[in-house]
Design a protein around this motif. Structure first.
Motif, PDB file in Angstrom:
ATOM      1  N   LEU A  78       0.800  -1.215   0.000  1.00 53.32           N
ATOM      2  CA  LEU A  78       0.000   0.000   0.000  1.00 53.32           C
ATOM      3  C   LEU A  78       0.834   1.267   0.000  1.00 53.32           C
ATOM      4  O   LEU A  78       0.343   2.325  -0.388  1.00 53.32           O
ATOM      5  CB  LEU A  78      -0.937   0.013   1.201  1.00 53.32           C
ATOM      6  CG  LEU A  78      -2.004  -1.076   1.224  1.00 53.32           C
ATOM      7  CD1 LEU A  78      -2.840  -0.967   2.494  1.00 53.32           C
ATOM      8  CD2 LEU A  78      -2.884  -0.981   0.003  1.00 53.32           C
ATOM      9  N   GLY A  79       2.094   1.187   0.450  1.00 57.87           N
ATOM     10  CA  GLY A  79       2.944   2.369   0.527  1.00 57.87           C
ATOM     11  C   GLY A  79       3.088   3.102  -0.793  1.00 57.87           C
ATOM     12  O   GLY A  79       2.809   4.307  -0.883  1.00 57.87           O
ATOM     13  N   PRO A  80       3.526   2.430  -1.844  1.00 59.99           N
ATOM     14  CA  PRO A  80       3.669   3.135  -3.132  1.00 59.99           C
ATOM     15  C   PRO A  80       2.341   3.664  -3.670  1.00 59.99           C
ATOM     16  O   PRO A  80       2.299   4.734  -4.286  1.00 59.99           O
ATOM     17  CB  PRO A  80       4.216   2.051  -4.065  1.00 59.99           C
ATOM     18  CG  PRO A  80       4.861   1.063  -3.155  1.00 59.99           C
ATOM     19  CD  PRO A  80       4.057   1.086  -1.906  1.00 59.99           C
ATOM     20  N   LEU A  81       1.275   2.950  -3.418  1.00 59.84           N
ATOM     21  CA  LEU A  81      -0.041   3.403  -3.874  1.00 59.84           C
ATOM     22  C   LEU A  81      -0.437   4.692  -3.161  1.00 59.84           C
ATOM     23  O   LEU A  81      -0.919   5.642  -3.796  1.00 59.84           O
ATOM     24  CB  LEU A  81      -1.103   2.327  -3.626  1.00 59.84           C
ATOM     25  CG  LEU A  81      -2.529   2.668  -4.038  1.00 59.84           C
ATOM     26  CD1 LEU A  81      -2.604   2.855  -5.549  1.00 59.84           C
ATOM     27  CD2 LEU A  81      -3.490   1.607  -3.567  1.00 59.84           C
ATOM     28  N   LEU A  82      -0.229   4.745  -1.865  1.00 60.50           N
ATOM     29  CA  LEU A  82      -0.559   5.951  -1.104  1.00 60.50           C
ATOM     30  C   LEU A  82       0.338   7.105  -1.466  1.00 60.50           C
ATOM     31  O   LEU A  82      -0.120   8.258  -1.533  1.00 60.50           O
ATOM     32  CB  LEU A  82      -0.492   5.658   0.393  1.00 60.50           C
ATOM     33  CG  LEU A  82      -1.542   4.702   0.943  1.00 60.50           C
ATOM     34  CD1 LEU A  82      -1.277   4.408   2.405  1.00 60.50           C
ATOM     35  CD2 LEU A  82      -2.931   5.282   0.750  1.00 60.50           C
ATOM     36  N   LEU A  83       1.616   6.845  -1.743  1.00 55.57           N
ATOM     37  CA  LEU A  83       2.518   7.923  -2.169  1.00 55.57           C
ATOM     38  C   LEU A  83       2.116   8.470  -3.518  1.00 55.57           C
ATOM     39  O   LEU A  83       2.208   9.664  -3.778  1.00 55.57           O
ATOM     40  CB  LEU A  83       3.961   7.409  -2.215  1.00 55.57           C
ATOM     41  CG  LEU A  83       4.621   7.184  -0.861  1.00 55.57           C
ATOM     42  CD1 LEU A  83       5.999   6.555  -1.046  1.00 55.57           C
ATOM     43  CD2 LEU A  83       4.727   8.498  -0.101  1.00 55.57           C
ATOM     44  N   ARG A  84       1.660   7.591  -4.399  1.00 54.25           N
ATOM     45  CA  ARG A  84       1.266   8.030  -5.740  1.00 54.25           C
ATOM     46  C   ARG A  84      -0.004   8.874  -5.688  1.00 54.25           C
ATOM     47  O   ARG A  84      -0.186   9.801  -6.458  1.00 54.25           O
ATOM     48  CB  ARG A  84       1.025   6.807  -6.608  1.00 54.25           C
ATOM     49  CG  ARG A  84       0.838   7.163  -8.022  1.00 54.25           C
ATOM     50  CD  ARG A  84       0.907   5.975  -8.896  1.00 54.25           C
ATOM     51  NE  ARG A  84       1.122   6.435 -10.241  1.00 54.25           N
ATOM     52  CZ  ARG A  84       1.364   5.688 -11.260  1.00 54.25           C
ATOM     53  NH1 ARG A  84       1.456   4.411 -11.070  1.00 54.25           N
ATOM     54  NH2 ARG A  84       1.538   6.182 -12.442  1.00 54.25           N
ATOM     55  N   LEU A  85      -0.889   8.536  -4.737  1.00 54.58           N
ATOM     56  CA  LEU A  85      -2.128   9.300  -4.593  1.00 54.58           C
ATOM     57  C   LEU A  85      -1.892  10.611  -3.865  1.00 54.58           C
ATOM     58  O   LEU A  85      -2.787  11.459  -3.830  1.00 54.58           O
ATOM     59  CB  LEU A  85      -3.179   8.465  -3.853  1.00 54.58           C
ATOM     60  CG  LEU A  85      -3.707   7.239  -4.595  1.00 54.58           C
ATOM     61  CD1 LEU A  85      -4.637   6.455  -3.681  1.00 54.58           C
ATOM     62  CD2 LEU A  85      -4.423   7.654  -5.855  1.00 54.58           C
ATOM     63  N   GLY A  86      -0.743  10.754  -3.216  1.00 53.02           N
ATOM     64  CA  GLY A  86      -0.434  11.991  -2.521  1.00 53.02           C
ATOM     65  C   GLY A  86      -1.013  12.080  -1.115  1.00 53.02           C
ATOM     66  O   GLY A  86      -1.260  13.163  -0.616  1.00 53.02           O
TER      67      GLY A  86
END
Length: 87
Positions: A78-86
């Protein structure tokens, strides 16, 4: 936390008597012994009948390590997904 002084056989007999209704569960002392018997049976099912502290410690470490691996996996997923969503 008090140590259980009941063996698995004693706990099984007490739990069976309680289930059959032959024990007066209204009495607080009887209820306490029945609860202790149930705790003993649950521990025996969870950790085995052997009360070895070394075995318990090893199983706890394995359980916590597995939990940590799952948490790291979820954060990694979930980390990269949350970073991509800002977020």
């Amino acid at each position: 936390m008090p140590r259980d002084d009941l063996t698995v056989e004693e706990a099984t007999a007490i739990a069976e008597h309680a289930r059959s209704g032959s024990l007066p569960l209204d009495d607080p002392e009887v209820r306490r012994v029945v609860d202790q018997a149930n705790r003993t049976l649950v521990r025996a099912q969870m950790w085995g009948e052997d009360r070895s502290p070394k075995l318990r410690r090893r199983r706890r470490i394995i359980a916590f390590a597995a939990l940590a691996m799952v948490l790291v996996w979820v954060v990694g997923l979930l980390g990269p997904l949350l970073l991509r969503l800002g977020v």
